[in-house]
Design a protein around this motif. Structure first.
Motif, mmCIF file in Angstrom:
data_model
loop_
_atom_site.group_PDB
_atom_site.id
_atom_site.type_symbol
_atom_site.label_atom_id
_atom_site.label_comp_id
_atom_site.label_asym_id
_atom_site.label_seq_id
_atom_site.Cartn_x
_atom_site.Cartn_y
_atom_site.Cartn_z
ATOM 1 N N ASN A 1 -7.743 43.755 56.973
ATOM 2 C CA ASN A 1 -8.330 44.674 55.996
ATOM 3 C C ASN A 1 -7.881 46.108 56.231
ATOM 4 O O ASN A 1 -7.582 46.835 55.271
ATOM 5 C CB ASN A 1 -9.859 44.596 56.031
ATOM 6 C CG ASN A 1 -10.386 43.430 55.235
ATOM 7 O OD1 ASN A 1 -9.728 42.923 54.340
ATOM 8 N ND2 ASN A 1 -11.588 43.003 55.561
ATOM 9 N N LEU A 2 -7.850 46.541 57.491
ATOM 10 C CA LEU A 2 -7.419 47.911 57.786
ATOM 11 C C LEU A 2 -5.951 48.107 57.431
ATOM 12 O O LEU A 2 -5.580 49.143 56.860
ATOM 13 C CB LEU A 2 -7.688 48.255 59.249
ATOM 14 C CG LEU A 2 -9.166 48.304 59.648
ATOM 15 C CD1 LEU A 2 -9.305 48.578 61.134
ATOM 16 C CD2 LEU A 2 -9.943 49.316 58.832
ATOM 17 N N ARG A 3 -5.124 47.122 57.766
ATOM 18 C CA ARG A 3 -3.697 47.228 57.436
ATOM 19 C C ARG A 3 -3.488 47.316 55.927
ATOM 20 O O ARG A 3 -2.675 48.109 55.448
ATOM 21 C CB ARG A 3 -2.937 46.055 58.042
ATOM 22 C CG ARG A 3 -2.778 46.190 59.540
ATOM 23 C CD ARG A 3 -2.145 44.971 60.156
ATOM 24 N NE ARG A 3 -1.791 45.240 61.557
ATOM 25 C CZ ARG A 3 -1.454 44.291 62.418
ATOM 26 N NH1 ARG A 3 -1.434 43.012 62.048
ATOM 27 N NH2 ARG A 3 -1.143 44.614 63.660
ATOM 28 N N ALA A 4 -4.229 46.521 55.163
ATOM 29 C CA ALA A 4 -4.118 46.580 53.702
ATOM 30 C C ALA A 4 -4.652 47.907 53.180
ATOM 31 O O ALA A 4 -4.100 48.484 52.230
ATOM 32 C CB ALA A 4 -4.880 45.404 53.080
ATOM 33 N N ARG A 5 -5.706 48.392 53.794
ATOM 34 C CA ARG A 5 -6.309 49.644 53.335
ATOM 35 C C ARG A 5 -5.359 50.822 53.524
ATOM 36 O O ARG A 5 -5.311 51.722 52.684
ATOM 37 C CB ARG A 5 -7.623 49.893 54.074
ATOM 38 C CG ARG A 5 -8.317 51.131 53.558
ATOM 39 C CD ARG A 5 -9.723 51.270 54.028
ATOM 40 N NE ARG A 5 -10.215 52.589 53.660
ATOM 41 C CZ ARG A 5 -11.221 53.188 54.236
ATOM 42 N NH1 ARG A 5 -11.908 52.573 55.179
ATOM 43 N NH2 ARG A 5 -11.590 54.397 53.868
ATOM 44 N N ILE A 6 -4.596 50.822 54.608
ATOM 45 C CA ILE A 6 -3.640 51.911 54.843
ATOM 46 C C ILE A 6 -2.701 52.032 53.650
ATOM 47 O O ILE A 6 -2.518 53.109 53.089
ATOM 48 C CB ILE A 6 -2.854 51.691 56.156
ATOM 49 C CG1 ILE A 6 -3.777 51.925 57.357
ATOM 50 C CG2 ILE A 6 -1.624 52.598 56.213
ATOM 51 C CD1 ILE A 6 -3.195 51.480 58.685
ATOM 52 N N ARG A 7 -2.113 50.918 53.246
ATOM 53 C CA ARG A 7 -1.167 50.940 52.130
ATOM 54 C C ARG A 7 -1.854 51.389 50.832
ATOM 55 O O ARG A 7 -1.316 52.191 50.069
ATOM 56 C CB ARG A 7 -0.534 49.565 51.980
ATOM 57 C CG ARG A 7 0.434 49.249 53.110
ATOM 58 C CD ARG A 7 0.717 47.760 53.267
ATOM 59 N NE ARG A 7 1.761 47.517 54.257
ATOM 60 C CZ ARG A 7 1.568 47.488 55.580
ATOM 61 N NH1 ARG A 7 0.364 47.717 56.072
ATOM 62 N NH2 ARG A 7 2.564 47.257 56.402
ATOM 63 N N ARG A 8 -3.059 50.897 50.593
ATOM 64 C CA ARG A 8 -3.812 51.244 49.383
ATOM 65 C C ARG A 8 -4.166 52.741 49.370
ATOM 66 O O ARG A 8 -4.022 53.423 48.350
ATOM 67 C CB ARG A 8 -5.072 50.376 49.337
ATOM 68 C CG ARG A 8 -5.787 50.348 48.014
ATOM 69 C CD ARG A 8 -6.866 49.271 47.963
ATOM 70 N NE ARG A 8 -7.897 49.431 48.984
ATOM 71 C CZ ARG A 8 -8.095 48.599 50.013
ATOM 72 N NH1 ARG A 8 -7.358 47.526 50.179
ATOM 73 N NH2 ARG A 8 -9.057 48.837 50.886
ATOM 74 N N GLU A 9 -4.626 53.250 50.511
ATOM 75 C CA GLU A 9 -5.029 54.657 50.600
ATOM 76 C C GLU A 9 -3.830 55.592 50.439
ATOM 77 O O GLU A 9 -3.958 56.669 49.852
ATOM 78 C CB GLU A 9 -5.749 54.935 51.917
ATOM 79 C CG GLU A 9 -7.066 54.206 52.073
ATOM 80 C CD GLU A 9 -8.227 54.834 51.306
ATOM 81 O OE1 GLU A 9 -8.028 55.812 50.560
ATOM 82 O OE2 GLU A 9 -9.349 54.327 51.462
#
Length: 154
Positions: free
Chosen positions: A40-48
């Motif tokens: 989730n954190l790895r995906a959030r980095i790209r999204r943010e």
């Protein structure tokens, strides 16, 4: 201790940044390490980043010692996480100093109320408490802070 270099993050580092973020978050005692959290954190980095983050790292000769996420148009310090091995060595203060070069007059941030170590540190660094609100996405009570550069009297 050498002083890690603060620089923009590279896309090929996002997975490692996610790991540092998770380990730092877990070090607060408010979460547990899991593959689910890491994904989730790895995906959030790209999204943010797509949504406007300026992402920086503290690079200690090739080791990511910390992450710093700023939303410059909003004057918002979104994330500041120091890897557990680097905590207690003034790296957070170095990152905050860098942040003040990016947003020299004013910035805001929020942190989880239960992370007392973090919000007390921000208060010592000159941030002023504004309000508390529940964050709907995660259910945590968040403390909101603002910092403004002090103008000389005159």
């Amino acid at each position: 201790m050498s002083h890690p270099l603060i620089r923009p993050a590279r896309a090929d580092e996002y997975d490692e940044i996610g790991r540092v973020w998770m380990e730092s978050w877990v070090s607060t005692g408010l979460g547990e390490t899991s593959d689910f959290l890491l994904a989730n954190l790895r995906a959030r980095i790209r999204r943010e980043i797509e949504d406007g983050w300026s992402l920086f790292v503290a690079d200690d000769n090739g080791t990511i010692a910390a992450m710093l996420a700023l939303h410059l148009p909003k004057l918002y310090l979104d994330m500041l996480f120091v890897a557990p091995a680097y905590q207690g060595q003034s790296l957070g203060r170095q990152l905050l100093g860098f942040t003040r070069t990016q947003m020299p007059d004013e910035m805001s941030l929020r942190c989880i109320r239960e992370n007392e170590k973090a919000w007390r540190w921000y208060e010592r660094e000159g941030f002023v408490f504004e309000k508390e609100e529940v964050e709907p996405s995660n259910g945590f009570m968040m403390k909101y802070y603002r910092w403004r550069r002090q103008r000389p009297a005159g």
